[in-house]
Structures are given as structure tokens and as C-alpha cells.
Design a protein around this motif. Sequence first.
Motif, PDB file in Angstrom:
ATOM      1  N   GLY A   1      -1.213  -0.047  -5.331  1.00 53.28           N
ATOM      2  CA  GLY A   1      -0.563  -0.009  -4.026  1.00 53.28           C
ATOM      3  C   GLY A   1       0.761   0.728  -4.063  1.00 53.28           C
ATOM      4  N   GLN A   2       1.455   0.652  -2.931  1.00 52.23           N
ATOM      5  CA  GLN A   2       2.737   1.349  -2.789  1.00 52.23           C
ATOM      6  C   GLN A   2       3.759   0.379  -2.197  1.00 52.23           C
ATOM      7  OE1 GLN A   2       2.402   4.914  -0.467  1.00 52.23           O
ATOM      8  NE2 GLN A   2       4.352   5.694  -1.153  1.00 52.23           N
ATOM      9  N   LEU A   3       4.874   0.187  -2.903  1.00 52.02           N
ATOM     10  CA  LEU A   3       5.919  -0.737  -2.491  1.00 52.02           C
ATOM     11  C   LEU A   3       7.189   0.029  -2.140  1.00 52.02           C
ATOM     12  CD1 LEU A   3       6.907  -3.707  -2.235  1.00 52.02           C
ATOM     13  CD2 LEU A   3       7.656  -3.518  -4.624  1.00 52.02           C
ATOM     14  N   ARG A   4       7.698  -0.217  -0.944  1.00 52.05           N
ATOM     15  CA  ARG A   4       8.977   0.379  -0.509  1.00 52.05           C
ATOM     16  C   ARG A   4      10.043  -0.707  -0.569  1.00 52.05           C
ATOM     17  NH1 ARG A   4      10.418   4.742   2.213  1.00 52.05           N
ATOM     18  NH2 ARG A   4       8.232   5.216   2.665  1.00 52.05           N
ATOM     19  N   VAL A   5      11.138  -0.437  -1.281  1.00 49.44           N
ATOM     20  CA  VAL A   5      12.273  -1.351  -1.377  1.00 49.44           C
ATOM     21  C   VAL A   5      13.449  -0.703  -0.654  1.00 49.44           C
ATOM     22  CG1 VAL A   5      13.870  -2.529  -2.930  1.00 49.44           C
ATOM     23  CG2 VAL A   5      11.458  -2.284  -3.583  1.00 49.44           C
ATOM     24  N   THR A   6      14.043  -1.444   0.298  1.00 50.65           N
ATOM     25  CA  THR A   6      15.162  -0.925   1.079  1.00 50.65           C
ATOM     26  C   THR A   6      16.358  -1.854   0.922  1.00 50.65           C
ATOM     27  OG1 THR A   6      13.623   0.037   2.671  1.00 50.65           O
ATOM     28  CG2 THR A   6      15.928  -0.200   3.382  1.00 50.65           C
ATOM     29  N   TYR A   7      17.510  -1.271   0.587  1.00 53.00           N
ATOM     30  CA  TYR A   7      18.748  -2.033   0.373  1.00 53.00           C
ATOM     31  C   TYR A   7      19.518  -2.117   1.682  1.00 53.00           C
ATOM     32  CZ  TYR A   7      17.323  -1.524  -4.367  1.00 53.00           C
ATOM     33  OH  TYR A   7      16.572  -1.582  -5.508  1.00 53.00           O
ATOM     34  N   THR A   8      19.822  -3.345   2.092  1.00 54.46           N
ATOM     35  CA  THR A   8      20.426  -3.624   3.382  1.00 54.46           C
ATOM     36  C   THR A   8      21.763  -2.915   3.583  1.00 54.46           C
ATOM     37  OG1 THR A   8      19.353  -5.779   3.337  1.00 54.46           O
ATOM     38  CG2 THR A   8      21.119  -5.488   4.936  1.00 54.46           C
ATOM     39  N   ALA A   9      22.663  -3.001   2.626  1.00 58.75           N
ATOM     40  CA  ALA A   9      24.022  -2.475   2.788  1.00 58.75           C
ATOM     41  C   ALA A   9      24.061  -0.954   2.906  1.00 58.75           C
ATOM     42  CB  ALA A   9      24.902  -2.923   1.620  1.00 58.75           C
TER      43      ALA A   9
ATOM     44  N   ASP B   1      13.597   3.134  -1.773  1.00 60.13           N
ATOM     45  CA  ASP B   1      12.869   3.684  -2.913  1.00 60.13           C
ATOM     46  C   ASP B   1      11.417   3.260  -2.810  1.00 60.13           C
ATOM     47  OD1 ASP B   1      15.206   4.786  -4.193  1.00 60.13           O
ATOM     48  OD2 ASP B   1      15.711   2.768  -4.873  1.00 60.13           O
ATOM     49  N   VAL B   2      10.513   4.156  -3.166  1.00 61.33           N
ATOM     50  CA  VAL B   2       9.083   3.871  -3.106  1.00 61.33           C
ATOM     51  C   VAL B   2       8.525   3.879  -4.525  1.00 61.33           C
ATOM     52  CG1 VAL B   2       6.845   4.633  -2.217  1.00 61.33           C
ATOM     53  CG2 VAL B   2       8.904   4.890  -0.810  1.00 61.33           C
ATOM     54  N   TYR B   3       7.745   2.839  -4.831  1.00 61.66           N
ATOM     55  CA  TYR B   3       7.154   2.684  -6.155  1.00 61.66           C
ATOM     56  C   TYR B   3       5.644   2.597  -6.019  1.00 61.66           C
ATOM     57  CZ  TYR B   3      11.952   1.412  -7.227  1.00 61.66           C
ATOM     58  OH  TYR B   3      13.318   1.411  -7.351  1.00 61.66           O
ATOM     59  N   GLY B   4       4.942   3.246  -6.951  1.00 60.36           N
ATOM     60  CA  GLY B   4       3.486   3.229  -6.939  1.00 60.36           C
ATOM     61  C   GLY B   4       2.931   2.814  -8.284  1.00 60.36           C
ATOM     62  N   PRO B   5       1.620   2.868  -8.431  1.00 55.53           N
ATOM     63  CA  PRO B   5       0.974   2.434  -9.669  1.00 55.53           C
ATOM     64  C   PRO B   5       1.579   3.096 -10.910  1.00 55.53           C
ATOM     65  CG  PRO B   5      -0.664   2.907  -8.009  1.00 55.53           C
ATOM     66  CD  PRO B   5       0.649   3.357  -7.452  1.00 55.53           C
ATOM     67  N   GLY B   6       1.907   2.254 -11.891  1.00 59.97           N
ATOM     68  CA  GLY B   6       2.497   2.748 -13.137  1.00 59.97           C
ATOM     69  C   GLY B   6       4.011   2.774 -13.133  1.00 59.97           C
ATOM     70  N   ASP B   7       4.637   2.532 -11.976  1.00 64.61           N
ATOM     71  CA  ASP B   7       6.103   2.517 -11.916  1.00 64.61           C
ATOM     72  C   ASP B   7       6.624   1.158 -12.379  1.00 64.61           C
ATOM     73  OD1 ASP B   7       6.356   5.108 -10.972  1.00 64.61           O
ATOM     74  OD2 ASP B   7       6.438   4.496  -8.865  1.00 64.61           O
ATOM     75  N   PHE B   8       7.713   1.198 -13.127  1.00 62.25           N
ATOM     76  CA  PHE B   8       8.386  -0.009 -13.604  1.00 62.25           C
ATOM     77  C   PHE B   8       9.724  -0.077 -12.901  1.00 62.25           C
ATOM     78  CE2 PHE B   8      10.685  -2.820 -16.409  1.00 62.25           C
ATOM     79  CZ  PHE B   8       9.714  -3.713 -16.825  1.00 62.25           C
TER      80      PHE B   8
END
Length: 137
Positions: free
Chosen positions: A79-87, A92-99
Amino acid sequence: MKFAYLSSVIMLLAAPLRAGENGIVEKPILSTSTTAIDQPLVLSLDDPQVTVSVYEIRPGTVLPEHQHKYPRYGYVLSGQLRVTYTATGRSDVYGPGDFVVEAIERWHTGRADGLEPVKLLVIDQVERGQKNIDIRK
């Protein structure tokens, strides 16, 4: 010793092995001394405990705004995970194999982008008995 063994097992699961000269091929995934937002890593726990979980997040799901007090590491299995920092609004977007070495004490949200669920192997390193998710109320 238990942590070293667990780390070895996780790395073996995370990186497929192919037969090499000695029967082992190392596939480095990440080497860092900072979090995803460039915070220096500091590991100063008095009574550490490691917890390993697999999260499955349905497509389109938005995680509530939260932060982590202790180190948290994630390996995206699918899958694909998007992490967004509030401040800052940084995303940033992370996909398979990303640490991912998650930010510490910074509010952020996550979202499962794309059409398939996000499967995420999560490793928390906390003070024994403590939780590592603080959800903003």
C-alpha cells in the motif's frame, strides 16, 4: 540480546534473501541517525520494552492526529501511506519497501492513499508498560 535477535528476524523477513557465495545476501534498507523530519535519534530508556505489530489500514482511512513519545519504526509491506505534519504541512509518502523512522513529539496524521490497504510492520521502543501513541483531543 532479545532485542538483537528480534531485530535480526525482522530484517530477515523484511529483505528477501538470495543465495550468495556464503548463502546469505544482505539487502540494506536504511541506515540513519535521524527521524523522518531530521531529529537526532536519542535512545535513553531506563527500562526498555520493544513491541512489534502489524497494522492494516483500509484505503482512504485517515488516522487521527497523534504523536509518539518514544521511538517508532515502520516498514511498509504494501500500500501507500501519506504522513502529514500538522505544524509545517510537510507531507511524505511511503510505499512498499520503505522504512520510516517516525518523528518524536511532533503532531501528525496518516492516510492510506491508493486502492489497496496499507500493511505496516511497526516497531515501538518504549519504557516498559508505556504506550507510544498520544491522540490529540
